[in-house]
Write a protein that holds these residues in place. Structure first.
Motif, PDB file in Angstrom:
ATOM      1  N   PRO A 100      49.004  46.735  68.185  1.00  0.00           N
ATOM      2  CA  PRO A 100      48.785  47.609  69.338  1.00  0.00           C
ATOM      3  C   PRO A 100      47.325  47.889  69.658  1.00  0.00           C
ATOM      4  O   PRO A 100      47.011  48.343  70.767  1.00  0.00           O
ATOM      5  CB  PRO A 100      49.517  48.902  68.931  1.00  0.00           C
ATOM      6  CG  PRO A 100      50.591  48.449  67.993  1.00  0.00           C
ATOM      7  CD  PRO A 100      49.942  47.340  67.212  1.00  0.00           C
ATOM      8  N   THR A 101      46.404  47.628  68.728  1.00  0.00           N
ATOM      9  CA  THR A 101      44.989  47.891  69.012  1.00  0.00           C
ATOM     10  C   THR A 101      44.444  46.981  70.098  1.00  0.00           C
ATOM     11  O   THR A 101      43.427  47.283  70.717  1.00  0.00           O
ATOM     12  CB  THR A 101      44.142  47.733  67.740  1.00  0.00           C
ATOM     13  OG1 THR A 101      44.251  46.387  67.241  1.00  0.00           O
ATOM     14  CG2 THR A 101      44.599  48.698  66.655  1.00  0.00           C
ATOM     15  N   HIS A 102      45.110  45.846  70.348  1.00  0.00           N
ATOM     16  CA  HIS A 102      44.632  44.939  71.394  1.00  0.00           C
ATOM     17  C   HIS A 102      44.819  45.540  72.786  1.00  0.00           C
ATOM     18  O   HIS A 102      44.197  45.083  73.748  1.00  0.00           O
ATOM     19  CB  HIS A 102      45.344  43.586  71.295  1.00  0.00           C
ATOM     20  CG  HIS A 102      44.423  42.443  70.994  1.00  0.00           C
ATOM     21  ND1 HIS A 102      43.415  42.530  70.075  1.00  0.00           N
ATOM     22  CD2 HIS A 102      44.336  41.177  71.509  1.00  0.00           C
ATOM     23  CE1 HIS A 102      42.760  41.381  70.028  1.00  0.00           C
ATOM     24  NE2 HIS A 102      43.290  40.553  70.896  1.00  0.00           N
ATOM     25  N   ALA A 103      45.668  46.555  72.890  1.00  0.00           N
ATOM     26  CA  ALA A 103      45.872  47.206  74.185  1.00  0.00           C
ATOM     27  C   ALA A 103      44.587  47.861  74.678  1.00  0.00           C
ATOM     28  O   ALA A 103      44.365  47.975  75.890  1.00  0.00           O
ATOM     29  CB  ALA A 103      46.989  48.241  74.084  1.00  0.00           C
ATOM     30  N   TYR A 104      43.717  48.278  73.760  1.00  0.00           N
ATOM     31  CA  TYR A 104      42.460  48.909  74.154  1.00  0.00           C
ATOM     32  C   TYR A 104      41.502  47.915  74.809  1.00  0.00           C
ATOM     33  O   TYR A 104      40.520  48.306  75.438  1.00  0.00           O
ATOM     34  CB  TYR A 104      41.793  49.568  72.952  1.00  0.00           C
ATOM     35  CG  TYR A 104      42.618  50.682  72.349  1.00  0.00           C
ATOM     36  CD1 TYR A 104      42.842  51.863  73.040  1.00  0.00           C
ATOM     37  CD2 TYR A 104      43.199  50.536  71.091  1.00  0.00           C
ATOM     38  CE1 TYR A 104      43.613  52.880  72.501  1.00  0.00           C
ATOM     39  CE2 TYR A 104      43.973  51.547  70.541  1.00  0.00           C
ATOM     40  CZ  TYR A 104      44.176  52.719  71.252  1.00  0.00           C
ATOM     41  OH  TYR A 104      44.948  53.723  70.716  1.00  0.00           O
ATOM     42  N   LEU A 105      41.796  46.635  74.645  1.00  0.00           N
ATOM     43  CA  LEU A 105      41.001  45.590  75.297  1.00  0.00           C
ATOM     44  C   LEU A 105      41.684  45.108  76.574  1.00  0.00           C
ATOM     45  O   LEU A 105      41.202  44.167  77.209  1.00  0.00           O
ATOM     46  CB  LEU A 105      40.805  44.407  74.350  1.00  0.00           C
ATOM     47  CG  LEU A 105      40.154  44.709  72.995  1.00  0.00           C
ATOM     48  CD1 LEU A 105      40.073  43.443  72.148  1.00  0.00           C
ATOM     49  CD2 LEU A 105      38.781  45.319  73.170  1.00  0.00           C
ATOM     50  N   GLY A 106      42.797  45.731  76.941  1.00  0.00           N
ATOM     51  CA  GLY A 106      43.546  45.288  78.111  1.00  0.00           C
ATOM     52  C   GLY A 106      44.338  44.021  77.857  1.00  0.00           C
ATOM     53  O   GLY A 106      44.688  43.303  78.792  1.00  0.00           O
ATOM     54  N   LEU A 107      44.626  43.744  76.582  1.00  0.00           N
ATOM     55  CA  LEU A 107      45.315  42.516  76.197  1.00  0.00           C
ATOM     56  C   LEU A 107      46.662  42.826  75.557  1.00  0.00           C
ATOM     57  O   LEU A 107      46.937  43.960  75.165  1.00  0.00           O
ATOM     58  CB  LEU A 107      44.444  41.710  75.229  1.00  0.00           C
ATOM     59  CG  LEU A 107      43.118  41.202  75.787  1.00  0.00           C
ATOM     60  CD1 LEU A 107      42.266  40.615  74.679  1.00  0.00           C
ATOM     61  CD2 LEU A 107      43.356  40.173  76.883  1.00  0.00           C
ATOM     62  N   SER A 108      47.494  41.805  75.446  1.00  0.00           N
ATOM     63  CA  SER A 108      48.824  41.968  74.891  1.00  0.00           C
ATOM     64  C   SER A 108      48.793  42.046  73.368  1.00  0.00           C
ATOM     65  O   SER A 108      47.963  41.409  72.709  1.00  0.00           O
ATOM     66  CB  SER A 108      49.708  40.785  75.318  1.00  0.00           C
ATOM     67  OG  SER A 108      50.937  40.800  74.618  1.00  0.00           O
ATOM     68  N   ALA A 109      49.723  42.832  72.834  1.00  0.00           N
ATOM     69  CA  ALA A 109      49.893  42.896  71.383  1.00  0.00           C
ATOM     70  C   ALA A 109      50.642  41.674  70.861  1.00  0.00           C
ATOM     71  O   ALA A 109      50.733  41.476  69.653  1.00  0.00           O
ATOM     72  CB  ALA A 109      50.655  44.164  71.002  1.00  0.00           C
ATOM     73  N   GLY A 110      51.152  40.851  71.771  1.00  0.00           N
ATOM     74  CA  GLY A 110      51.872  39.644  71.389  1.00  0.00           C
ATOM     75  C   GLY A 110      50.937  38.477  71.141  1.00  0.00           C
ATOM     76  O   GLY A 110      50.062  38.523  70.268  1.00  0.00           O
ATOM     77  N   LEU A 111      51.082  37.435  71.941  1.00  0.00           N
ATOM     78  CA  LEU A 111      50.273  36.233  71.724  1.00  0.00           C
ATOM     79  C   LEU A 111      48.774  36.471  71.898  1.00  0.00           C
ATOM     80  O   LEU A 111      47.962  35.822  71.232  1.00  0.00           O
ATOM     81  CB  LEU A 111      50.736  35.119  72.664  1.00  0.00           C
ATOM     82  CG  LEU A 111      51.939  34.308  72.183  1.00  0.00           C
ATOM     83  CD1 LEU A 111      52.417  33.373  73.282  1.00  0.00           C
ATOM     84  CD2 LEU A 111      51.626  33.534  70.929  1.00  0.00           C
ATOM     85  N   ASP A 112      48.404  37.386  72.784  1.00  0.00           N
ATOM     86  CA  ASP A 112      46.972  37.668  72.940  1.00  0.00           C
ATOM     87  C   ASP A 112      46.345  38.093  71.624  1.00  0.00           C
ATOM     88  O   ASP A 112      45.211  37.719  71.310  1.00  0.00           O
ATOM     89  CB  ASP A 112      46.747  38.769  73.988  1.00  0.00           C
ATOM     90  CG  ASP A 112      46.850  38.264  75.418  1.00  0.00           C
ATOM     91  OD1 ASP A 112      46.851  37.031  75.617  1.00  0.00           O
ATOM     92  OD2 ASP A 112      46.923  39.099  76.340  1.00  0.00           O
ATOM     93  N   PHE A 113      47.066  38.905  70.852  1.00  0.00           N
ATOM     94  CA  PHE A 113      46.540  39.400  69.579  1.00  0.00           C
ATOM     95  C   PHE A 113      46.216  38.249  68.633  1.00  0.00           C
ATOM     96  O   PHE A 113      45.280  38.333  67.840  1.00  0.00           O
ATOM     97  CB  PHE A 113      47.557  40.338  68.935  1.00  0.00           C
ATOM     98  CG  PHE A 113      47.119  40.897  67.611  1.00  0.00           C
ATOM     99  CD1 PHE A 113      46.223  41.956  67.543  1.00  0.00           C
ATOM    100  CD2 PHE A 113      47.606  40.368  66.416  1.00  0.00           C
ATOM    101  CE1 PHE A 113      45.811  42.469  66.325  1.00  0.00           C
ATOM    102  CE2 PHE A 113      47.207  40.880  65.192  1.00  0.00           C
ATOM    103  CZ  PHE A 113      46.309  41.932  65.148  1.00  0.00           C
ATOM    104  N   GLU A 114      46.978  37.176  68.733  1.00  0.00           N
ATOM    105  CA  GLU A 114      46.791  36.029  67.841  1.00  0.00           C
ATOM    106  C   GLU A 114      45.845  34.981  68.395  1.00  0.00           C
ATOM    107  O   GLU A 114      45.290  34.181  67.636  1.00  0.00           O
ATOM    108  CB  GLU A 114      48.141  35.357  67.576  1.00  0.00           C
ATOM    109  CG  GLU A 114      49.229  36.272  67.082  1.00  0.00           C
ATOM    110  CD  GLU A 114      50.583  35.584  67.056  1.00  0.00           C
ATOM    111  OE1 GLU A 114      50.637  34.405  66.656  1.00  0.00           O
ATOM    112  OE2 GLU A 114      51.574  36.223  67.449  1.00  0.00           O
ATOM    113  N   THR A 115      45.673  34.957  69.707  1.00  0.00           N
ATOM    114  CA  THR A 115      44.937  33.851  70.329  1.00  0.00           C
ATOM    115  C   THR A 115      43.655  34.273  71.028  1.00  0.00           C
ATOM    116  O   THR A 115      42.779  33.441  71.240  1.00  0.00           O
ATOM    117  CB  THR A 115      45.828  33.133  71.361  1.00  0.00           C
ATOM    118  OG1 THR A 115      46.238  34.063  72.372  1.00  0.00           O
ATOM    119  CG2 THR A 115      47.060  32.544  70.697  1.00  0.00           C
ATOM    120  N   HIS A 116      43.521  35.545  71.392  1.00  0.00           N
ATOM    121  CA  HIS A 116      42.309  36.045  72.043  1.00  0.00           C
ATOM    122  C   HIS A 116      41.597  36.993  71.078  1.00  0.00           C
ATOM    123  O   HIS A 116      41.940  38.169  70.984  1.00  0.00           O
ATOM    124  CB  HIS A 116      42.649  36.777  73.337  1.00  0.00           C
ATOM    125  CG  HIS A 116      43.139  35.878  74.427  1.00  0.00           C
ATOM    126  ND1 HIS A 116      42.886  34.526  74.455  1.00  0.00           N
ATOM    127  CD2 HIS A 116      43.868  36.144  75.547  1.00  0.00           C
ATOM    128  CE1 HIS A 116      43.434  33.987  75.533  1.00  0.00           C
ATOM    129  NE2 HIS A 116      44.040  34.948  76.205  1.00  0.00           N
TER     130      HIS A 116
END
Length: 370
Positions: A100-116
């Motif tokens: 869920p911390t990726h939400a603070y970057l405007g990104l998804s907690a799903g694949l974005d978390f693993e790929t971005h």
């Protein structure tokens, strides 16, 4: 300062389109951040299926932080400060509570978390500046408490290596948590730090089954390889804690005793365990994983999870969030205590020393008379 630009071909929406199967990734969803007002969804009409069995690339951007030491006052954590070299984690563990911390970057907690991913460029220099402040008082710094400092991109970027060098130069105590075998590269720094009482390492092992591990933690080292890392660190004189984490009810809990025994046999000096935690976006992501990989056990797993959390998918109460509560939680605590006793382990490693901390002299500094 954080400057990021992402150019992604991954669709955003509640789930990826039917037939879209990301290879070697822990999530099959790229749901939008919980802070976004609008959701986007890709629809495949059958004319073209470019995403079928696709393998999304990992992209990294630089973050130039003003500070790298993060403070916390959580009563259930044994440290008050931490450093995280990266945001996001390529290991792709389906259960990761940090998603869920990726939400603070405007990104998804799903694949974005693993790929971005973001790397904290120049973090070592910023850390050295923070440690040199007159007001700074040394206490152990925890690394790996959010995302893994030894995930695959560390081999190229060496952010963790540079941070560890600064801590070594300052004789600063550090506690590292990882499942990455790349930590073996840094034994040359960790060995002398451990000899001074300045370093110990926690290696997390979720399961001893290579097949299940590959599904749960698609880009993390295999369990047998992690046990070898425990042996190498232990043989180098570096105290190692085995971390049975997370314990997944009705899926991996039966392995508790075997994991503790295997880690002890490979030189671990202590062990701890943490129950599965499903905060915010992690709950639906992990349930998607359950239905995709172990559909026959999905309902049973979640039923037990809710029993541990007072009927909810997750309870953030500091007193119970790590272990859960109820009869089953009590049973797990008893089993774990017996496993420690049988393997002559404790829950704690020797206390790290803080009295050796010093700011190394720089060119032009006045020399001390003592």
């Amino acid at each position: 300062m954080l400057s990021m630009t992402y150019d992604s071909t991954l669709p955003l929406g509640p789930a990826l389109p039917l037939g879209m199967k990301p290879k070697a990734r822990g999530s099959a969803s790229n749901a939008v951040s919980r802070f976004e007002r609008l959701a986007r969804e890709t629809y495949i009409d059958g004319w073209d299926s470019p995403f079928e069995d696709f393998s999304p690339n990992t992209t990294t951007v630089d973050e130039r932080p003003r500070k790298v030491i993060t403070r916390n006052s959580s009563p259930d954590l044994p440290f008050d400060r931490s450093v995280n070299p990266y945001r996001g984690c390529e290991h792709g563990c389906s259960y990761c509570f940090a998603r869920p911390t990726h939400a603070y970057l405007g990104l998804s907690a799903g694949l974005d978390f693993e790929t971005h991913l973001t790397r904290k460029k120049g973090a070592a220099d910023v850390l050295a500046r923070e440690l040199s402040a007159r007001s700074y008082s040394a206490q152990p710094i925890a690394i790996g408490t959010n995302t893994d400092p030894y995930q695959p991109i560390e081999k190229r970027d060496r952010v963790m290596r540079d941070i560890l060098q600064v801590l070594s130069d300052h004789n600063h105590p550090v506690s590292i948590t990882t499942k990455g075998t790349l930590i073996e590269r840094d034994i040359d720094l960790l060995r002398p730090m451990a000899q001074k009482g300045l370093a110990h390492v926690g290696i997390s092992v979720t399961t001893l089954g290579s097949g299940l591990s590959r599904q749960l933690e698609p880009r993390a080292p295999a369990p047998a390889r992690r046990l070898k890392t425990i042996r190498m660190l232990s043989d180098a004189g570096i105290p190692v804690r085995a971390m049975v984490a997370p314990v997944i009810p009705a899926l991996t809990d039966h392995e508790l005793e075997a994991i503790v025994a295997a880690c002890a046999q490979n030189g671990a000096k202590s062990a701890t365990y943490i129950m599965l935690r499903l905060p915010l976006e992690v709950a639906p992501l992990f349930q998607d994983w359950l239905h995709s990989h172990v559909p026959d056990r999905a309902a049973r797993v979640m039923k037990r999870v809710r029993e541990l959390n007072g009927g909810k998918d997750y309870n953030s109460d500091f007193a119970t969030r790590m272990k859960g509560k109820g009869e089953w939680a009590d049973l797990m605590a008893q089993r774990f205590a017996l496993a420690l006793s049988r393997n002559n382990l404790t829950t704690d490693l020797p206390r790290l020393r803080c009295d050796m901390f010093r700011v190394p002299a720089k060119a032009g500094d006045q020399l001390s008379l003592f």
